[in-house]
Design a protein around this motif. Structure first.
Motif, PDB file in Angstrom:
ATOM      1  N   GLU A   6       0.806  -1.046  -0.076  1.00  0.00           N
ATOM      2  CA  GLU A   6      -0.032  -0.591   0.213  1.00  0.00           C
ATOM      3  C   GLU A   6       0.784   1.073  -0.285  1.00  0.00           C
ATOM      4  O   GLU A   6       0.713   2.267  -0.947  1.00  0.00           O
ATOM      5  N   TYR A   7       2.013   1.141   0.257  1.00  0.00           N
ATOM      6  CA  TYR A   7       2.649   2.730   0.877  1.00  0.00           C
ATOM      7  C   TYR A   7       4.339   2.324   0.308  1.00  0.00           C
ATOM      8  O   TYR A   7       5.122   0.952  -0.230  1.00  0.00           O
ATOM      9  N   HIS A   8       4.432   3.787  -0.246  1.00  0.00           N
ATOM     10  CA  HIS A   8       5.859   3.569  -1.344  1.00  0.00           C
ATOM     11  C   HIS A   8       6.347   4.918  -0.630  1.00  0.00           C
ATOM     12  O   HIS A   8       5.866   5.938  -0.567  1.00  0.00           O
ATOM     13  N   ILE A   9       7.640   5.031  -1.445  1.00  0.00           N
ATOM     14  CA  ILE A   9       8.585   6.124  -1.358  1.00  0.00           C
ATOM     15  C   ILE A   9       8.251   6.544  -2.709  1.00  0.00           C
ATOM     16  O   ILE A   9       9.041   5.881  -2.938  1.00  0.00           O
ATOM     17  N   PHE A  10       7.766   7.740  -2.252  1.00  0.00           N
ATOM     18  CA  PHE A  10       7.536   8.628  -3.654  1.00  0.00           C
ATOM     19  C   PHE A  10       8.597   9.485  -4.198  1.00  0.00           C
ATOM     20  O   PHE A  10       8.295  10.943  -4.814  1.00  0.00           O
ATOM     21  N   CYS A  11      10.006   9.330  -4.377  1.00  0.00           N
ATOM     22  CA  CYS A  11      10.791   9.767  -4.562  1.00  0.00           C
ATOM     23  C   CYS A  11      12.132   8.438  -5.694  1.00  0.00           C
ATOM     24  O   CYS A  11      12.315   7.271  -5.144  1.00  0.00           O
ATOM     25  N   ASN A  12      12.753   9.216  -6.528  1.00  0.00           N
ATOM     26  CA  ASN A  12      13.796   8.298  -7.342  1.00  0.00           C
ATOM     27  C   ASN A  12      14.808   8.601  -6.966  1.00  0.00           C
ATOM     28  O   ASN A  12      16.110   8.021  -7.776  1.00  0.00           O
ATOM     29  N   SER A  13      15.332  10.013  -6.500  1.00  0.00           N
ATOM     30  CA  SER A  13      16.521  10.028  -6.601  1.00  0.00           C
ATOM     31  C   SER A  13      17.750  10.418  -5.989  1.00  0.00           C
ATOM     32  O   SER A  13      16.997  10.478  -4.176  1.00  0.00           O
ATOM     33  N   PRO A  14      18.890   9.876  -5.607  1.00  0.00           N
ATOM     34  CA  PRO A  14      19.552   9.706  -4.570  1.00  0.00           C
ATOM     35  C   PRO A  14      20.834  10.542  -4.493  1.00  0.00           C
ATOM     36  O   PRO A  14      21.882  10.633  -3.782  1.00  0.00           O
ATOM     37  N   GLU A  15      20.580  11.568  -4.814  1.00  0.00           N
ATOM     38  CA  GLU A  15      21.138  12.763  -4.412  1.00  0.00           C
ATOM     39  C   GLU A  15      21.150  13.778  -3.357  1.00  0.00           C
ATOM     40  O   GLU A  15      19.763  13.013  -2.568  1.00  0.00           O
ATOM     41  N   LYS A  16      22.028  13.764  -2.891  1.00  0.00           N
ATOM     42  CA  LYS A  16      21.858  15.034  -1.201  1.00  0.00           C
ATOM     43  C   LYS A  16      20.699  15.004  -0.975  1.00  0.00           C
ATOM     44  O   LYS A  16      20.330  16.384  -2.231  1.00  0.00           O
ATOM     45  N   GLY A  17      19.748  15.935   0.055  1.00  0.00           N
ATOM     46  CA  GLY A  17      18.937  16.169   0.721  1.00  0.00           C
ATOM     47  C   GLY A  17      18.936  17.889   0.345  1.00  0.00           C
ATOM     48  O   GLY A  17      18.435  18.581  -0.670  1.00  0.00           O
ATOM     49  N   ALA A  18      20.078  18.931   0.404  1.00  0.00           N
ATOM     50  CA  ALA A  18      19.878  20.252  -0.144  1.00  0.00           C
ATOM     51  C   ALA A  18      20.516  20.311  -1.328  1.00  0.00           C
ATOM     52  O   ALA A  18      19.625  21.382  -1.848  1.00  0.00           O
ATOM     53  N   VAL A  19      20.633  19.420  -2.377  1.00  0.00           N
ATOM     54  CA  VAL A  19      21.133  19.406  -3.870  1.00  0.00           C
ATOM     55  C   VAL A  19      19.532  19.441  -4.154  1.00  0.00           C
ATOM     56  O   VAL A  19      19.653  20.089  -5.108  1.00  0.00           O
ATOM     57  N   LYS A  20      18.796  18.583  -3.660  1.00  0.00           N
ATOM     58  CA  LYS A  20      17.923  17.933  -4.387  1.00  0.00           C
ATOM     59  C   LYS A  20      16.380  18.901  -4.165  1.00  0.00           C
ATOM     60  O   LYS A  20      15.949  19.101  -4.740  1.00  0.00           O
ATOM     61  N   ARG A  21      16.383  19.334  -2.714  1.00  0.00           N
ATOM     62  CA  ARG A  21      15.291  20.720  -2.378  1.00  0.00           C
ATOM     63  C   ARG A  21      16.037  22.107  -3.371  1.00  0.00           C
ATOM     64  O   ARG A  21      14.816  22.757  -3.295  1.00  0.00           O
TER      65      ARG A  21
END
Length: 281
Positions: free
Chosen positions: A194-209
């Protein structure tokens, strides 16, 4: 009129017909391939979708594999439990047990969540990904150009807010969408998850955000609370579907993902529709 010529021609044609018929009969007997009636029976009982989800070229190829004992009826993702039982009974073989899989688009970068660059090229994800990475600033996110939706034989994928979503009631787990996705955003997961992590990027959080407000920041909160049910790769948390545990609403509430990446399929679909409605106001 000389009827002898007509009679002679008819006689020659008759002899030629007999000779050719005999030659054909000999060739048929020499090169005849014995067909297994179980193949025809299995083919008749199969759904006939020819989706390739079983790993074979189509239903005919799958029917041959069934008769040869290489697969079980349960390997067909489109067949209902009734069809699986009918095929098993008709062929006198074990129905088998296979974990049903479904497709999930591990991205939730709806309208306003991710920076999108100008793109005026071919509306195809594969082609766009080859041209400067396409319109999406995230190199790992859904491009939203609908290649997977066009590839799906069951109409289970819809593009909502420039991101693909899978309607689970229509998805049979054939995997064609996952195979065509150039970024690997579409994952094949157990159908009962039922539940999933809806993200596919392994980049650093700061870069991603910096270009996506919806990305996983890799805080590991989910892993710290429910270790074996999650695995972290780089700065991306993922559900460990092999743990044997089922994530439910109670677990999701305890984790309370800081960026909202841990969602149920229904919650993700609802959020997508809400974003689209908000963008139209």
């Amino acid at each position: 009129m000389d009827y002898s010529i007509l009679l002679y021609a008819a006689l020659l044609m008759g002899i030629a017909g007999v000779v050719l018929g005999g030659v054909i009969a000999v060739f048929v007997k020499l090169f005849r391939v014995e067909s297994d009636p179980r193949i025809d029976l299995a083919l008749e009982l199969l759904p006939g979708a020819n989706c390739g989800g079983c790993g074979k070229a189509g239903c005919a190829d799958f029917a041959k594999a069934l008769a040869a004992g290489e697969v079980t009826p349960a390997n067909c993702p489109v067949s209902s439990s009734e069809q699986v039982s009918a095929i098993s009974l008709a062929l006198g073989i074990d129905a088998g047990e296979v974990t049903r899989m479904q497709a999930v688009v591990c991205c939730r970068s709806y309208i306003g969540e991710v920076h999108r660059m100008y793109y005026n090229g071919v509306q195809d994800c594969v082609a766009a990904n080859m041209v400067a990475g396409g319109p999406d600033a995230c190199r790992y996110g859904c491009l939203g150009l609908g290649t997977c939706a066009r590839k799906c034989p069951f109409g289970a994928i819809e593009i909502i807010g420039q991101v693909a979503v899978v309607h689970r009631e229509l998805c049979v787990g054939c995997g064609k969408c996952a195979a065509v996705c150039p970024r690997g955003v579409i994952k094949m997961v157990p159908a009962d998850a039922e539940y999933h992590i809806f993200c596919n990027s392994p980049e650093k959080g700061a870069v991603k955000r910096s270009f996506c407000k919806a990305g996983c920041i890799g805080c590991r909160k989910c892993e710290k609370l429910f270790g074996e049910d999650f695995k972290v790769s780089g700065f991306l948390s993922q559900v460990n579907y092999q743990s044997g545990n089922k994530l439910d609403e109670e677990i999701a509430e305890k984790i309370n993902c800081p960026v909202g990446c841990l969602l149920s399929i229904d919650e993700r679909l609802e959020a997508a529709y809400d974003k689209v409605k908000g963008a139209k106001k």
